[in-house]
Design a protein around this motif. Structure first.
Motif, mmCIF file in Angstrom:
data_model
loop_
_atom_site.group_PDB
_atom_site.id
_atom_site.type_symbol
_atom_site.label_atom_id
_atom_site.label_comp_id
_atom_site.label_asym_id
_atom_site.label_seq_id
_atom_site.Cartn_x
_atom_site.Cartn_y
_atom_site.Cartn_z
ATOM 1 N N UNK A 183 2.514 -5.671 49.969
ATOM 2 C CA UNK A 183 3.971 -5.503 50.137
ATOM 3 C C UNK A 183 4.311 -4.057 50.459
ATOM 4 N N UNK A 184 3.663 -3.115 49.775
ATOM 5 C CA UNK A 184 3.930 -1.694 50.019
ATOM 6 C C UNK A 184 3.496 -1.277 51.416
ATOM 7 N N UNK A 185 2.477 -1.939 51.958
ATOM 8 C CA UNK A 185 2.002 -1.632 53.314
ATOM 9 C C UNK A 185 2.901 -2.219 54.392
ATOM 10 N N UNK A 186 3.854 -3.074 53.982
ATOM 11 C CA UNK A 186 4.816 -3.606 54.937
ATOM 12 C C UNK A 186 4.696 -5.085 55.227
ATOM 13 N N UNK A 187 3.749 -5.762 54.582
ATOM 14 C CA UNK A 187 3.618 -7.206 54.811
ATOM 15 C C UNK A 187 4.812 -7.948 54.222
ATOM 16 N N UNK A 188 5.302 -8.938 54.933
ATOM 17 C CA UNK A 188 6.414 -9.758 54.459
ATOM 18 C C UNK A 188 5.904 -10.766 53.428
ATOM 19 N N UNK A 189 6.801 -11.267 52.564
ATOM 20 C CA UNK A 189 6.368 -12.220 51.530
ATOM 21 C C UNK A 189 5.628 -13.432 52.080
ATOM 22 N N UNK A 190 6.094 -14.001 53.200
ATOM 23 C CA UNK A 190 5.408 -15.176 53.721
ATOM 24 C C UNK A 190 4.015 -14.834 54.227
ATOM 25 N N UNK A 191 3.861 -13.617 54.771
ATOM 26 C CA UNK A 191 2.542 -13.207 55.237
ATOM 27 C C UNK A 191 1.605 -12.961 54.059
ATOM 28 N N UNK A 192 2.127 -12.392 52.974
ATOM 29 C CA UNK A 192 1.301 -12.177 51.783
ATOM 30 C C UNK A 192 0.834 -13.513 51.235
ATOM 31 N N UNK A 193 1.727 -14.494 51.235
ATOM 32 C CA UNK A 193 1.344 -15.832 50.785
ATOM 33 C C UNK A 193 0.213 -16.383 51.652
ATOM 34 N N UNK A 194 0.249 -16.110 52.947
ATOM 35 C CA UNK A 194 -0.812 -16.565 53.852
ATOM 36 C C UNK A 194 -2.147 -15.913 53.499
ATOM 37 N N UNK A 195 -2.110 -14.626 53.129
ATOM 38 C CA UNK A 195 -3.349 -13.941 52.763
ATOM 39 C C UNK A 195 -3.920 -14.520 51.475
ATOM 40 N N UNK A 196 -3.034 -14.886 50.552
ATOM 41 C CA UNK A 196 -3.502 -15.457 49.292
ATOM 42 C C UNK A 196 -4.121 -16.832 49.505
ATOM 43 N N UNK A 197 -3.622 -17.587 50.468
ATOM 44 C CA UNK A 197 -4.235 -18.883 50.775
ATOM 45 C C UNK A 197 -5.697 -18.686 51.166
ATOM 46 N N UNK A 198 -5.983 -17.602 51.879
ATOM 47 C CA UNK A 198 -7.352 -17.316 52.313
ATOM 48 C C UNK A 198 -8.181 -16.660 51.211
ATOM 49 N N UNK A 199 -7.621 -15.638 50.550
ATOM 50 C CA UNK A 199 -8.387 -14.849 49.587
ATOM 51 C C UNK A 199 -8.467 -15.537 48.228
ATOM 52 N N UNK A 200 -7.322 -16.030 47.752
ATOM 53 C CA UNK A 200 -7.246 -16.675 46.433
ATOM 54 C C UNK A 200 -6.523 -18.019 46.569
ATOM 55 N N UNK A 201 -7.193 -19.017 47.107
ATOM 56 C CA UNK A 201 -6.506 -20.291 47.374
ATOM 57 C C UNK A 201 -5.986 -21.001 46.126
ATOM 58 N N UNK A 202 -6.483 -20.638 44.949
ATOM 59 C CA UNK A 202 -6.045 -21.299 43.716
ATOM 60 C C UNK A 202 -4.913 -20.566 43.009
ATOM 61 N N UNK A 203 -4.439 -19.482 43.595
ATOM 62 C CA UNK A 203 -3.379 -18.685 42.968
ATOM 63 C C UNK A 203 -2.106 -18.800 43.802
ATOM 64 N N UNK A 204 -1.003 -19.072 43.130
ATOM 65 C CA UNK A 204 0.293 -19.204 43.800
ATOM 66 C C UNK A 204 1.203 -18.057 43.394
#
Length: 320
Positions: free
Chosen positions: A273-294
């Motif tokens: 978020x501090x680097x400028x990623x939007x919330x929906x994009x961060x959620x997309x990264x979590x789907x890849x990196x931590x698929x079990x975390x919401x």
């Protein structure tokens, strides 16, 4: 943080949630080095011999072997293996007494583990990401040349990680000097001229090499201000993703590599978020990196400047 843990606090003010999560993660980071050292000291016990500990131990031993082989060659010793063998474990243990060295090896092991997992789960090539492929095809000759160098460096990195190796020329400057000084101090009575001659050769060889971390930083710098594409781990791959975040936040790359661990989801969330990623994009990264975390529903209310301020409050910019 588990998925259930995130959801249970989703109604709390999002800044309080992430501040608390960051504090918990910092406690883990503060104990990671000493704990890893303890695990390495007990290497061979089935309770501790997991993949990452084995990787770290292997990298430390490889660094020691390189130093001892260089010493044997400079001294004209025919049986370099016979010279290095009895000395390798002790030198490796001494080199790995340094928490910064341990942390760097740990970060490399986690980077490799994440890339392998992403390849298995999502088919993301760990060596040739879509972004790197585009850079190779660039009409700018310098950009294409840099991208080809990085492609080769990435391929070597994964080969080395599979063999649990860490070439001396790939160490950051302070850790290279730490390894050299530890080796010198442990020589005790052996040919000092041979050690100095070997050390000079190692320095000269290092200067002639294109280091992977330096190439990654150059590629991240050419991307300019982070955007949706450069902060997409699926587009740039794990290596460029970490270097882009490190440059954007002026934080250590090793720290951000550890931020991809499940114990550090607060730090990773705030960093993105501090680097400028939007919330929906961060959620997309979590789907890849931590698929079990919401992520909590209220996360989209967190501003980028507040995420940066919360990160700054932890006072941690480097690992260790």
């Amino acid at each position: 943080m588990t998925e259930s843990g995130m959801n249970q606090r989703s109604q709390a003010p999002i800044e309080d949630v992430l501040t608390a999560e960051l504090a918990r993660g910092d406690i883990v980071l503060g104990t990671a080095g000493p704990m890893l050292g303890m695990l390495l000291a007990n290497y061979g016990n089935a309770l501790f011999s997991d993949e990452v500990v084995a990787q770290v131990r292997g990298m430390g031993a490889h660094v020691a072997r390189q130093l001892l082989f260089a010493q044997a060659n400079a001294a004209g010793i025919d049986d370099a293996l016979g010279f290095a063998g009895p000395r390798c474990d002790d030198l490796a243990d001494s080199v790995m007494q340094d928490l910064a060295f341990l942390g760097h090896c740990h970060a490399l092991a986690l980077e490799h583990r994440l890339a392998v997992r992403l390849e298995g789960r999502s088919g993301i090539d760990p060596v040739l990401s879509p972004a790197l492929q585009a850079l190779i095809a660039s009409s700018d000759g310098e950009t294409a040349r840099l991208a080809m160098q990085l492609l080769s460096a990435q391929a070597r990195f994964f080969q080395q990680q599979r063999r649990m190796e860490l070439p001396l020329e790939e160490l950051p400057d302070p850790l290279f000097e730490h390894a050299i000084s530890t080796w010198r101090a442990s020589a005790d009575g052996t040919d000092e001229n041979a050690i100095e001659q070997a050390a000079q050769r190692l320095h000269d060889s290092r200067k002639a090499q294109a280091h992977r971390l330096s190439l990654l930083d150059q590629v991240a710098a050419r991307s300019g201000k982070p955007d949706k594409q450069s902060l997409s781990i699926g587009n740039v791959g794990v290596a460029i993703f970490l270097s882009t975040l490190a440059r954007a936040l002026d934080q250590g790359r090793d720290l951000l590599a550890l931020a991809t661990d499940e114990s550090q989801v607060g730090r990773l969330t705030l960093a993105l978020r501090a680097a400028g990623a939007k919330p929906d994009q961060i959620a997309e990264q979590f789907v890849l990196i931590h698929p079990d975390i919401t992520l909590p529903a209220a996360f989209d209310t967190l501003r980028a400047d507040r995420a940066g301020a919360i990160l700054a409050q932890s006072g941690r910019k480097e690992l260790g």
